[in-house]
Design a protein around this motif. Structure first.
Motif, PDB file in Angstrom:
ATOM      1  N   THR A   1       0.908  -1.396   0.001  1.00  0.00           N
ATOM      2  CA  THR A   1      -0.053   0.186   0.123  1.00  0.00           C
ATOM      3  C   THR A   1       1.102   1.337  -0.305  1.00  0.00           C
ATOM      4  O   THR A   1       1.667   1.060   0.863  1.00  0.00           O
ATOM      5  CB  THR A   1      -1.233  -0.194   1.233  1.00  0.00           C
ATOM      6  N   ASP A   2       0.615   2.607  -0.523  1.00  0.00           N
ATOM      7  CA  ASP A   2       1.273   3.371  -0.666  1.00  0.00           C
ATOM      8  C   ASP A   2       1.429   4.556   0.822  1.00  0.00           C
ATOM      9  O   ASP A   2      -0.363   4.461   1.413  1.00  0.00           O
ATOM     10  CB  ASP A   2       1.687   4.525  -2.251  1.00  0.00           C
ATOM     11  N   VAL A   3       2.008   5.267   0.499  1.00  0.00           N
ATOM     12  CA  VAL A   3       2.684   6.086   1.902  1.00  0.00           C
ATOM     13  C   VAL A   3       1.155   6.634   2.760  1.00  0.00           C
ATOM     14  O   VAL A   3       0.935   7.340   3.701  1.00  0.00           O
ATOM     15  CB  VAL A   3       4.033   7.062   1.682  1.00  0.00           C
ATOM     16  N   ALA A   4       0.505   7.601   1.044  1.00  0.00           N
ATOM     17  CA  ALA A   4      -1.086   8.520   1.182  1.00  0.00           C
ATOM     18  C   ALA A   4      -1.606   7.793   1.588  1.00  0.00           C
ATOM     19  O   ALA A   4      -2.053   7.792   2.134  1.00  0.00           O
ATOM     20  CB  ALA A   4      -0.634   9.119   0.018  1.00  0.00           C
ATOM     21  N   THR A   5      -2.210   6.571   1.312  1.00  0.00           N
ATOM     22  CA  THR A   5      -2.827   5.626   1.582  1.00  0.00           C
ATOM     23  C   THR A   5      -2.896   5.673   3.203  1.00  0.00           C
ATOM     24  O   THR A   5      -3.817   5.321   3.888  1.00  0.00           O
ATOM     25  CB  THR A   5      -3.461   4.484   0.978  1.00  0.00           C
ATOM     26  N   LEU A   6      -1.985   4.649   3.264  1.00  0.00           N
ATOM     27  CA  LEU A   6      -1.551   4.505   4.621  1.00  0.00           C
ATOM     28  C   LEU A   6      -1.485   5.308   6.255  1.00  0.00           C
ATOM     29  O   LEU A   6      -1.700   5.792   7.508  1.00  0.00           O
ATOM     30  CB  LEU A   6      -0.770   3.340   5.333  1.00  0.00           C
ATOM     31  N   SER A   7      -1.161   6.523   5.450  1.00  0.00           N
ATOM     32  CA  SER A   7      -1.160   7.422   6.783  1.00  0.00           C
ATOM     33  C   SER A   7      -2.273   8.206   7.432  1.00  0.00           C
ATOM     34  O   SER A   7      -2.146   8.933   7.873  1.00  0.00           O
ATOM     35  CB  SER A   7      -0.447   8.804   5.549  1.00  0.00           C
ATOM     36  N   GLN A   8      -3.438   8.390   6.696  1.00  0.00           N
ATOM     37  CA  GLN A   8      -4.311   8.402   7.106  1.00  0.00           C
ATOM     38  C   GLN A   8      -4.578   7.794   8.595  1.00  0.00           C
ATOM     39  O   GLN A   8      -5.375   8.251   9.197  1.00  0.00           O
ATOM     40  CB  GLN A   8      -5.718   7.761   5.872  1.00  0.00           C
ATOM     41  N   SER A   9      -4.200   6.334   8.695  1.00  0.00           N
ATOM     42  CA  SER A   9      -4.450   5.590   9.296  1.00  0.00           C
ATOM     43  C   SER A   9      -3.525   5.668  10.949  1.00  0.00           C
ATOM     44  O   SER A   9      -3.385   5.510  11.807  1.00  0.00           O
ATOM     45  CB  SER A   9      -5.262   4.115   9.535  1.00  0.00           C
ATOM     46  N   ILE A  10      -2.432   6.296  10.498  1.00  0.00           N
ATOM     47  CA  ILE A  10      -1.393   6.692  11.282  1.00  0.00           C
ATOM     48  C   ILE A  10      -0.683   8.218  11.271  1.00  0.00           C
ATOM     49  O   ILE A  10      -0.369   8.566  10.069  1.00  0.00           O
ATOM     50  CB  ILE A  10      -0.220   5.766  10.944  1.00  0.00           C
ATOM     51  N   GLY A  11      -0.641   8.988  12.332  1.00  0.00           N
ATOM     52  CA  GLY A  11       0.242  10.336  12.455  1.00  0.00           C
ATOM     53  C   GLY A  11       1.797   9.966  12.960  1.00  0.00           C
ATOM     54  O   GLY A  11       1.953   9.163  13.456  1.00  0.00           O
ATOM     55  N   TYR A  12       1.856  11.000  12.449  1.00  0.00           N
ATOM     56  CA  TYR A  12       3.511  10.856  12.595  1.00  0.00           C
ATOM     57  C   TYR A  12       4.232  12.199  12.795  1.00  0.00           C
ATOM     58  O   TYR A  12       3.809  13.174  12.066  1.00  0.00           O
ATOM     59  CB  TYR A  12       4.349  10.458  11.034  1.00  0.00           C
ATOM     60  N   VAL A  13       4.711  12.659  13.874  1.00  0.00           N
ATOM     61  CA  VAL A  13       5.544  14.050  14.064  1.00  0.00           C
ATOM     62  C   VAL A  13       7.078  13.333  14.051  1.00  0.00           C
ATOM     63  O   VAL A  13       7.160  12.466  15.293  1.00  0.00           O
ATOM     64  CB  VAL A  13       5.032  14.379  15.191  1.00  0.00           C
ATOM     65  N   TYR A  14       7.728  14.306  13.506  1.00  0.00           N
ATOM     66  CA  TYR A  14       9.533  13.564  13.548  1.00  0.00           C
ATOM     67  C   TYR A  14      10.253  14.869  14.475  1.00  0.00           C
ATOM     68  O   TYR A  14       9.641  15.640  15.496  1.00  0.00           O
ATOM     69  CB  TYR A  14      10.032  14.518  12.275  1.00  0.00           C
ATOM     70  N   GLN A  15      11.420  14.135  14.684  1.00  0.00           N
ATOM     71  CA  GLN A  15      11.750  14.468  15.769  1.00  0.00           C
ATOM     72  C   GLN A  15      12.700  16.658  15.108  1.00  0.00           C
ATOM     73  O   GLN A  15      12.189  17.369  15.905  1.00  0.00           O
ATOM     74  CB  GLN A  15      13.464  14.036  15.948  1.00  0.00           C
ATOM     75  N   ASP A  16      12.623  16.500  13.920  1.00  0.00           N
ATOM     76  CA  ASP A  16      12.573  17.551  13.143  1.00  0.00           C
ATOM     77  C   ASP A  16      11.398  18.616  12.585  1.00  0.00           C
ATOM     78  O   ASP A  16      11.289  19.050  11.538  1.00  0.00           O
ATOM     79  CB  ASP A  16      13.852  18.058  13.143  1.00  0.00           C
ATOM     80  N   PHE A  17      10.551  18.466  13.758  1.00  0.00           N
ATOM     81  CA  PHE A  17       9.435  19.006  13.661  1.00  0.00           C
ATOM     82  C   PHE A  17       8.629  19.951  12.390  1.00  0.00           C
ATOM     83  O   PHE A  17       8.346  20.616  11.989  1.00  0.00           O
ATOM     84  CB  PHE A  17       8.487  19.123  15.021  1.00  0.00           C
ATOM     85  N   GLN A  18       9.946  21.406  12.891  1.00  0.00           N
ATOM     86  CA  GLN A  18       9.451  22.125  12.412  1.00  0.00           C
ATOM     87  C   GLN A  18       9.689  22.188  10.589  1.00  0.00           C
ATOM     88  O   GLN A  18       9.011  23.045  10.217  1.00  0.00           O
ATOM     89  CB  GLN A  18      11.294  23.289  12.270  1.00  0.00           C
ATOM     90  N   ASN A  19      10.412  21.418  10.458  1.00  0.00           N
ATOM     91  CA  ASN A  19      10.006  21.245   8.685  1.00  0.00           C
ATOM     92  C   ASN A  19       9.216  20.168   8.237  1.00  0.00           C
ATOM     93  O   ASN A  19       9.232  20.496   6.961  1.00  0.00           O
ATOM     94  CB  ASN A  19      11.850  20.144   8.313  1.00  0.00           C
TER      95      ASN A  19
END
Lengths: 285, 275, 570
Positions: free
Chosen positions: C81-99
């Motif tokens: 499954t592609d990332v865009a579809t997967l991302s609908q059920s998973i939120g991700y906050v990066y360590q370098d969140f500003q970017n």
């Protein structure tokens, strides 16, 4: 198991685009701010920091680095500072991209100082040559009976020629070749892994990867467009010159009639606009 | 002396804090004028006419008529006087320079007349673009382009530029500061301030080495974030495009403005037939 | 107990980044169930972030490398499954969140994701996300005008606007003061309990894990060692210490004293444990700062910042300070209190709107940075902003070389030795790990041989083990430098290192005293949003003599035992 990357993925292209756009855009804001020095008829000014897109074109996919930089100039240097010049910018966009792409394509081994220097000067030089030609063409199109005016052709060639030479000598060496020589070998092998890419080598970099059929068709279309504009001017195409029969058939009175109707229309429109404007400001308050 | 003044000014301007604030002020200022309320798509169409057609007009009456129209509009658009001065000086300077060179090459002043009319032409075109683009909000502009079929990447880039500019300036300022806190400025100015200028310019160029590396790191996260935020998903979907640009709506004012322009153009061209 | 529904399942996951030899994940198998609040811990390079990037398909779609095994997210296989579809059920906050903040204003950024997926109620979703994170007041503000804490909350808002089942956050509080850190965790708690989100954090602040998380998963060399409930997990003190993960201070104390297990993991529990202790209140010795000749003197400094374009806000007001030689001064206060700005004023980088700055009794009016650098070293919060050369060695020698110092190479060698950089000297500093970068920045500071050294957040973004290392380096710096000023919100650093603490709040000096007295003054701590380290809080709660560190506490305790005082264990 996924195959080792040999080509650029969509997101890597986007990364290159964004990188090139933001950095060249930033540098463009500075060059807009640096004042120029007028030495008699010669104007000394820093045209642009062409070394940034050139360095990126030599290290990454030249096409995306080049259009990224050209976009960056439009957005940062023009739109954000409120100086967007309209159609003229599109012409610069194309010419600049072409120059940078060629500069990037010439370098197969970014560690070789000779290749970098040649790529930088030829890339920037090509851009200058193209824009000088377009500038001259503009005068040829814009001035009625260009050839009939004595001395005009020579003066245009001289003015444009001098500008070309100062740009090539000042911007071309100080702000293109030397910085590119400083930057490219230093960045080589360091910046690529940050984007998840392999450094360019003579084996993994083929000009045919960049010059795809799509690319060729696009450039062909664009040259046709440029040629078409030049052709139009040759054809003695004149918007104001459809009048004689019209006037002969209907007489001057009809034209006065048209003018009167138009003036009345203008008055009514203006009145409506004022009314509307007042209503709007009333709504806001 | 002239150069001295210039370097003084340059040094003042090299106060990066000043440059940063100035740039941010220019980029983020939102001035209101008559044109800001118009639909950017209408403005683009309008501009399309005035950017191309004047090239092919050689009748003096029509050109003067066009110029008059543009002058009135620039006043309404409250274009900054500085931009106008730069424009005027540039055009006049060009004519004088050409005349001067033509004289040198044995021509006569007859060169000035055609160049004068070329300048009028250029003035019409430049004023048209100044009026439109100094009052158009870049984001609205990019959304209009998106609606008209430009790639989504361009529209995104404009918005992203607003997001990233303050960060870039901040980073650039810090890097320059690092150079200066650890470097040594030349104690003498040198001929024509040459040493100082050289010092600053090499610093400016060298600062792009760290900037490129830092930005490369950043753009990786950015593109990843674009992906996980479904940007590529949206680029394929026409409906999302409509939703994004739904706020672009033509009002009565837009059509009135177009009508006014059409009538005016008719008048100008008709007058040219008579006069 | 209700049956557990797995949300993430990894089976024999193996991954290697392109061009690298080592596998970062190796035959990793784990399950994350719905409703968990999981902390993933592990040393540097244990594969924590890599694992989380496999959850939403960034690996292998985005990072092309050698990938085997299977990951399913809510029953969906991530490789097909592609990332865009997967991302609908998973939120991700990066360590370098500003970017990951991509739009110009707060509301636009919060709406960006639902808008991209074409949801008609995208605006409501954005507003909801801003409300949950408490950012509704600044919804139309430009992102660059938000504070660091607000930007982090906004990155979180952007990730939850789709109301995903799973939320992954990579080091949520690394750059925040304790007050804002608590704020982030309170938001996570709300999302967990009120909205039923499953939450995964990569975290090394074990005191926060103890307070908020339900489970802990320990990663080591690309494998899951174990996954346990929080109390049980934090009780594996030796296993954790082996991997340079430091359990909460109270747990460490209990472990060192070999108390009965389970050890307490939160302050509250520890107070229960130690309550019956009959320690006598001892008179504490105050360090009275010796006022010798002032190195730096600030008189009535005031600074109006033009950053908010329309209104001029006073960033510093009425600051008068004298800093003497051999003082170790900590500037504390919440994010935005003016710490960094004050440092920059002392360094002469920012000119105050009014007031005077004297350095070694000389009035500094307007000086070039190049000149100021002769007495003053400034170490930025972000080491990357200090890197201007292409190798560690060149970075360190830049100052000495530009000033043509005789025989500077030997001095550089000595510094490389001291800061343990000999093996790294030819690498580009930007490509090093966070802790190594920090060491380089300290070495750069030492190379300038300043009389005064100013450091902005020298321990931010470091894991606890590296932090200890940096602390030792700071002690090392005493050899080279006379006066050191540190702006920080790391209260353990303040307690262990500083001889004097200046508390700032809204641009004013709130207090100026020893750390001991400040940590015992609740009024000041509340006003300055400061939270004392756990060990200090424990001693205060038990009315014990002041201890600034775990070792001091244990030493004091053992002393009491030796004296034959009966110590009751509750």
């Amino acid at each position: 198991m996924l195959k080792e990357q040999a080509t650029f993925t969509q997101s890597q292209k986007m990364m290159i685009f964004i990188l090139s756009m933001s950095l060249y855009g930033l540098s463009n804001m500075f060059t807009e701010l640096i004042p120029s020095v007028q030495l008699g008829p010669i104007e000394l000014q820093i045209d642009c920091f062409a070394f940034i897109p050139l360095a990126l074109c030599m290290l990454f996919h030249p096409f995306y680095a080049a259009i990224g930089a050209a976009t960056g100039e439009i957005i940062f240097g023009e739109l954000m500072l409120g100086q967007f010049g309209g159609i003229g910018e599109i012409e610069k966009f194309i010419l600049f991209s072409v120059g940078m792409i060629v500069g990037g394509l010439l370098v197969r081994n970014p560690k070789s100082k000779a290749q970098v220097a040649v790529g930088a000067i030829l890339g920037y030089g090509l851009f200058l040559v193209l824009s000088t030609i377009v500038d001259i063409l503009k005068v040829v199109i814009g001035v009625e009976e260009f050839e009939a005016v004595p001395g005009l052709a020579e003066s245009i060639f001289i003015v444009e020629g001098v500008e070309f030479l100062t740009d090539l000598l000042l911007t071309g060496t100080l702000f293109t070749v030397l910085p590119a020589l400083y930057l490219v070998p230093r960045l080589y092998g360091k910046v690529e892994p940050l984007l998840g890419l392999k450094p360019r080598t003579a084996t993994n970099f083929r000009v045919s990867d960049v010059i795809t059929p799509k690319f060729l068709v696009m450039s062909a279309l664009l040259s046709l467009l440029a040629f078409g504009i030049a052709l139009l001017s040759e054809m003695d195409f004149n918007i104001g010159s459809w009048e004689p029969e019209f006037v002969d058939t209907y007489g001057i009175g009809v034209i006065w009639g048209v003018i009167c109707v138009a003036v009345i229309c203008v008055c009514i429109t203006l009145w409506l606009m004022m009314k509307k404007g007042r209503e709007d400001s009333h709504d806001l308050s | 002396m002239f150069t001295l003044e210039w370097v003084k000014k340059l040094e003042d301007r090299l106060s990066l804090e000043y440059i940063k604030q100035e740039l941010l002020r220019t980029a983020f200022s939102t001035e209101k004028s008559f044109f800001t309320q118009l639909d950017p798509r209408i403005l683009l169409a309008w501009y399309g006419y005035f950017a191309i057609v004047p090239w092919f007009i050689y009748e003096h009456v029509t050109l003067v008529g066009y110029l008059l129209f543009m002058v009135i509009l620039t006043v309404i658009a409250r274009v900054s006087p500085l931009i106008l001065t730069v424009l005027a000086v540039g055009l006049a300077g060009e004519i004088l320079l050409l005349g001067f060179i033509a004289l040198l090459f044995g021509g006569d002043l007859s060169i000035v007349a055609p160049m004068f009319w070329l300048s009028i032409k250029l003035a019409v075109i430049s004023l048209a673009s100044v009026t439109v683009f100094s009052s158009i909000n870049p984001e609205k502009f990019s959304d209009a382009l998106l609606r008209l079929g430009a790639p989504a990447q361009f529209s995104f880039s404009v918005a992203y530029a607003y997001r990233i500019l303050p960060t870039l300036l901040e980073e650039f300022q810090q890097i320059i500061l690092s150079y200066r806190l650890r470097g040594l400025a030349p104690s003498k100015n040198g001929v024509l301030y040459f040493r100082k200028i050289y010092y600053y310019i090499t610093m400016l160029i060298k600062s792009f080495y760290p900037l490129i590396l830092n930005s490369a790191k950043r753009s990786r996260t950015t593109v990843e974030a674009l992906e996980i935020k479904g940007f590529s998903y949206a680029a394929k979907d026409k409906r999302v495009l409509k939703m994004k640009t739904n706020y672009l709506q033509t009002s009565q004012m837009d059509w009135l403005f177009l009508l006014l322009t059409v009538c005016y153009v008719v008048i100008v061209h008709s007058l040219q037939l008579i006069l | 107990m209700t049956s557990l529904k797995p949300l993430i399942e990894c089976q024999d996951l193996t991954f290697r980044y392109p061009g690298e030899e080592k596998f970062i994940l190796k035959d990793l198998t784990c399950t994350i169930n719905e409703g968990e609040f999981l902390a993933i811990i592990g040393g540097n390079g244990s594969g924590k972030s890599t694992l989380c990037k496999a959850f939403n398909g960034l690996i292998p779609h985005f990072y092309v490398g050698d990938y085997t095994g299977k990951v399913t997210l809510d029953g969906v296989c991530t490789t097909t499954t592609d990332v865009a579809t997967l991302s609908q059920s998973i939120g991700y906050v990066y360590q370098d969140f500003q970017n990951q903040l991509l739009r110009p204003t707060a509301l636009e950024d919060a709406c960006f994701m639902p808008l991209n997926y074409g949801l008609d109620d995208y605006k409501e979703r954005g507003l909801w996300a801003l409300e949950v994170t408490g950012l509704l007041d600044v919804k139309n503000e430009f992102i660059w005008r938000l504070s660091g804490g607000q930007q982090h909350l906004l990155a979180l808002a952007g990730a939850i606007a789709m109301r995903p089942k799973l939320l992954v956050i990579d080091e949520p509080i690394a750059q925040l003061d304790p007050h804002h850190a608590e704020q982030i965790y309170e938001v996570l708690k709300k999302l967990h309990t009120d909205y039923g989100m499953t939450i995964v954090v990569i975290e090394h602040h074990t005191d926060f894990i103890a307070e908020y998380c339900s489970h802990v998963m320990l990663l080591d060399k690309g494998q899951v060692l174990w996954k346990k409930e929080t109390v049980a997990a934090l009780n594996c003190v030796e296993e954790l210490l082996e991997r340079n993960i430091f359990p909460p201070q109270v747990t460490q104390i209990a472990h060192s004293l070999q108390l009965k297990q389970p050890y307490p993991v939160t302050l509250k529990q520890s107070i229960q444990t130690f309550k019956a202790s009959p320690w006598k209140q001892q008179a504490t010795v105050h360090h009275i700062p010796q006022h010798t000749k002032p190195m730096v003197q600030l008189n009535n400094i005031e600074l109006a910042y033009n950053q908010r374009l329309e209104n001029n806000k006073l960033v510093l007001q009425n600051i008068s300070l004298e800093l003497s030689t051999h003082e170790h001064i900590a500037l504390v206060g919440n994010n935005g209190a003016g710490k960094s700005t004050l440092l920059k004023v002392i360094a002469g980088i920012v000119r105050p709107t009014s007031g005077e700055l004297y350095i070694q009794e000389q009035l500094i009016a307007r000086a070039m940075p190049e000149k100021l650098a002769q007495d003053m070293g400034f170490i930025f919060q972000n080491p990357e902003e200090m890197f201007i050369e292409d190798s560690v060695r060149k970075e360190i020698s830049f100052y000495l070389k530009s000033r043509k110092v005789n025989d500077y190479e030997t001095y550089v060698d000595e510094l490389l030795e001291t800061f343990e950089l000999v093996d790294l000297q030819d690498q580009d500093a930007r490509l090093l790990s966070g802790g190594q970068q920090r060491r380089v920045s300290l070495a750069i500071g030492a190379a300038m041989r300043p009389k005064i050294l100013l450091l902005d957040e020298p321990t931010a973004n470091l894991d606890i083990a590296t932090k200890q290392h940096v602390l030792n380096m700071l002690l090392e710096l005493k050899k080279y430098v006379q006066t050191i000023v540190i702006a920080t919100h790391d209260m353990e650093l303040v307690a262990e290192w500083s001889s004097r603490v200046v508390v700032l709040s809204n641009g004013c000096i709130l207090a100026d005293d020893t750390s001991e007295r400040i940590f015992q003054n609740h009024g000041i701590m509340a006003a300055g949003h400061i939270k004392a380290p756990q060990v200090v809080q424990l001693t205060t709660a038990l009315s014990l003599p002041y201890c600034s560190s775990v070792s001091q506490f244990i030493a004091g305790y053992l002393q009491q035992v030796e004296r034959g005082v009966h110590v009751g264990m509750g």
